[in-house]
Design a protein around this motif. Structure first.
Motif, short mmCIF file in Angstrom:
data_model
loop_
_atom_site.label_atom_id
_atom_site.label_comp_id
_atom_site.label_asym_id
_atom_site.label_seq_id
_atom_site.Cartn_x
_atom_site.Cartn_y
_atom_site.Cartn_z
N ILE A 76 -10.36 3.22 -3.40
CA ILE A 76 -9.50 4.41 -3.36
C ILE A 76 -9.32 5.27 -4.54
CG2 ILE A 76 -7.22 5.69 -2.57
CD1 ILE A 76 -6.64 3.19 -1.08
N THR A 77 -9.97 6.54 -4.42
CA THR A 77 -10.01 7.46 -5.46
C THR A 77 -8.80 8.38 -5.59
OG1 THR A 77 -12.41 7.66 -5.36
CG2 THR A 77 -11.67 9.34 -6.46
N ALA A 78 -8.23 8.51 -6.82
CA ALA A 78 -6.97 9.27 -7.07
C ALA A 78 -5.88 8.88 -6.01
CB ALA A 78 -7.46 10.70 -6.88
N THR A 79 -5.45 7.82 -6.17
CA THR A 79 -4.26 7.26 -5.21
C THR A 79 -3.21 8.27 -5.13
OG1 THR A 79 -3.31 6.06 -7.01
CG2 THR A 79 -4.57 4.76 -5.60
N GLN A 80 -2.55 8.40 -4.05
CA GLN A 80 -1.47 9.11 -3.73
C GLN A 80 -0.40 8.03 -3.11
OE1 GLN A 80 -2.67 12.05 -0.89
NE2 GLN A 80 -4.32 12.78 -2.31
N THR A 81 0.87 8.63 -3.18
CA THR A 81 2.05 7.60 -2.73
C THR A 81 1.70 7.49 -1.18
OG1 THR A 81 3.42 9.73 -2.21
CG2 THR A 81 3.67 8.57 -4.40
N THR A 82 1.15 8.33 -0.40
CA THR A 82 0.92 7.88 0.97
C THR A 82 -0.18 6.73 1.14
OG1 THR A 82 -0.94 9.49 0.99
CG2 THR A 82 1.43 10.22 1.67
N ASP A 83 -0.85 6.27 -0.06
CA ASP A 83 -1.66 5.06 0.12
C ASP A 83 -0.85 3.63 0.09
OD1 ASP A 83 -4.03 6.84 -2.00
OD2 ASP A 83 -3.80 6.78 0.29
N VAL A 84 0.27 4.00 -0.26
CA VAL A 84 1.22 2.71 -0.47
C VAL A 84 1.00 1.86 0.85
CG1 VAL A 84 3.62 1.65 -0.19
CG2 VAL A 84 2.70 3.50 -2.13
N GLY A 85 0.71 0.42 0.92
CA GLY A 85 0.70 -0.28 1.98
C GLY A 85 0.01 -1.69 1.72
N THR A 86 -0.06 -2.29 2.56
CA THR A 86 -1.32 -3.69 2.61
C THR A 86 -2.56 -3.39 3.13
OG1 THR A 86 0.87 -5.02 2.50
CG2 THR A 86 -1.40 -6.16 2.73
N TYR A 87 -3.57 -3.65 2.56
CA TYR A 87 -5.01 -3.13 3.00
C TYR A 87 -5.62 -4.80 3.44
CZ TYR A 87 -4.36 1.38 1.62
OH TYR A 87 -3.94 2.63 1.36
N PHE A 88 -5.89 -4.91 4.58
CA PHE A 88 -6.46 -6.18 5.00
C PHE A 88 -7.81 -5.99 5.26
CE2 PHE A 88 -2.65 -8.70 5.54
CZ PHE A 88 -1.85 -8.02 5.97
N CYS A 89 -8.77 -6.98 4.95
CA CYS A 89 -10.02 -7.15 5.62
C CYS A 89 -10.19 -8.15 6.67
CB CYS A 89 -11.06 -7.44 4.53
SG CYS A 89 -10.80 -9.12 3.71
N ALA A 90 -11.01 -8.12 7.51
CA ALA A 90 -11.18 -9.12 8.78
C ALA A 90 -12.42 -9.29 9.14
CB ALA A 90 -10.18 -8.52 9.98
N GLU A 91 -12.94 -10.50 9.06
CA GLU A 91 -14.12 -10.91 9.57
C GLU A 91 -14.04 -11.25 11.15
OE1 GLU A 91 -15.98 -14.55 8.61
OE2 GLU A 91 -14.17 -15.43 8.12
N VAL A 92 -15.16 -11.17 11.62
CA VAL A 92 -15.61 -11.36 13.05
C VAL A 92 -15.97 -12.81 13.08
CG1 VAL A 92 -17.18 -11.13 15.05
CG2 VAL A 92 -16.35 -9.12 13.55
N LEU A 93 -14.95 -13.74 13.81
CA LEU A 93 -15.31 -15.23 13.84
C LEU A 93 -16.69 -15.55 14.71
CD1 LEU A 93 -13.82 -17.77 13.23
CD2 LEU A 93 -12.85 -17.68 15.54
N GLN A 94 -16.81 -14.90 15.70
CA GLN A 94 -17.80 -15.11 16.54
C GLN A 94 -17.93 -13.80 17.31
OE1 GLN A 94 -19.15 -18.40 18.71
NE2 GLN A 94 -17.33 -19.85 17.53
N ALA A 95 -19.23 -13.26 17.66
CA ALA A 95 -19.28 -12.07 18.39
C ALA A 95 -18.50 -12.21 19.75
CB ALA A 95 -20.64 -11.67 18.61
#
Lengths: 111, 113
Positions: A76-95
């Protein structure tokens, strides 16, 4: 157990600073997705990456998929207060089955 | 937001009692999921369904069962609630599985005392 590791677990930045979270896997990923969860809210889909070396942008957010498809990042470039939160990545278990989530990176931003 | 409704939104129950959480969707999506969210653990998959009466276990399925008798409803049952099952439970749906985006419900906060 979980196969995707996310770092860092927490990150605090001053408004205007950049932020990056990383997602790493010990195995080759077919697809990776990113979600954002605001405090007290539910996860909301941001993007999906499929191709090796893929880069996608959404305004100030840049998503990358590694060449070997074993890692991904969200910047994230030049963060803003609206960027607050938790960011998750998620992998595909199997198609066609289910998503396995990383533990997330919680971002706090002070103005 | 996608049409997903979780009920109840909040529940306090006693150890040893059975509890059923309901997820209802109006999107006619094939896939439905139950996750639990705990501090430090992120979102962990409990069970998922890929069609009516078709379900499979996730990574933390012990102590939970599910049923899907209709496309629109996915029920999560804690047969005998324990304090370790105190958590926030999220239902999610997707149209064609994990290669499409998942839409999450608002969550159910369950406290087992």
């Amino acid at each position: 157990g979980q196969q995707v590791m996310q770092i860092p677990q927490y990150q605090h930045v001053q408004e205007g600073e950049d932020f990056t979270t990383y997602c790493n896997s010990s195995t080759t990923l077919s697809t990776i997705q990113w979600y954002k969860q605001r405090p007290g809210g539910h996860p909301v889909f941001l993007i999906q990456l499929v191709k090796s070396g893929e880069v996608k942008k959404q305004k100030r957010l840049t998503f990358q998929f590694g060449e070997a498809k074993k890692n991904s990042s969200l910047h994230i470039t030049a963060t803003q207060t609206t960027d607050v939160g938790t960011y998750f990545c998620a992998e595909v278990l199997q198609a066609g089955t289910a998503l396995i989530f990383g533990k997330g990176t919680t971002l706090s931003v002070s103005s | 937001d996608a049409g997903i409704t979780q009920s109840p939104r909040h529940k306090v129950t006693e150890t040893g009692t059975p509890v059923t959480l309901r997820c209802h969707q109006t999107e006619n999506h094939r896939y439905m999921y139950w996750y639990r969210q705990d501090p430090g653990h992120g979102l962990r998959l409990i069970h998922y369904s890929y069609g009516v009466k078709d379900t499979d276990k996730g990574e933390v399925s012990d102590g939970y069962s599910v049923s899907r008798s209709k496309t629109e409803d996915f029920l999560l049952t804690l047969e005998s609630a324990t304090s370790s099952q105190t958590s926030v439970y999220f239902c999610a749906i997707s149209e064609s599985g994990s290669d499409t985006e998942a839409f999450f419900g608002q969550g159910t906060r369950l406290t087992v005392v």
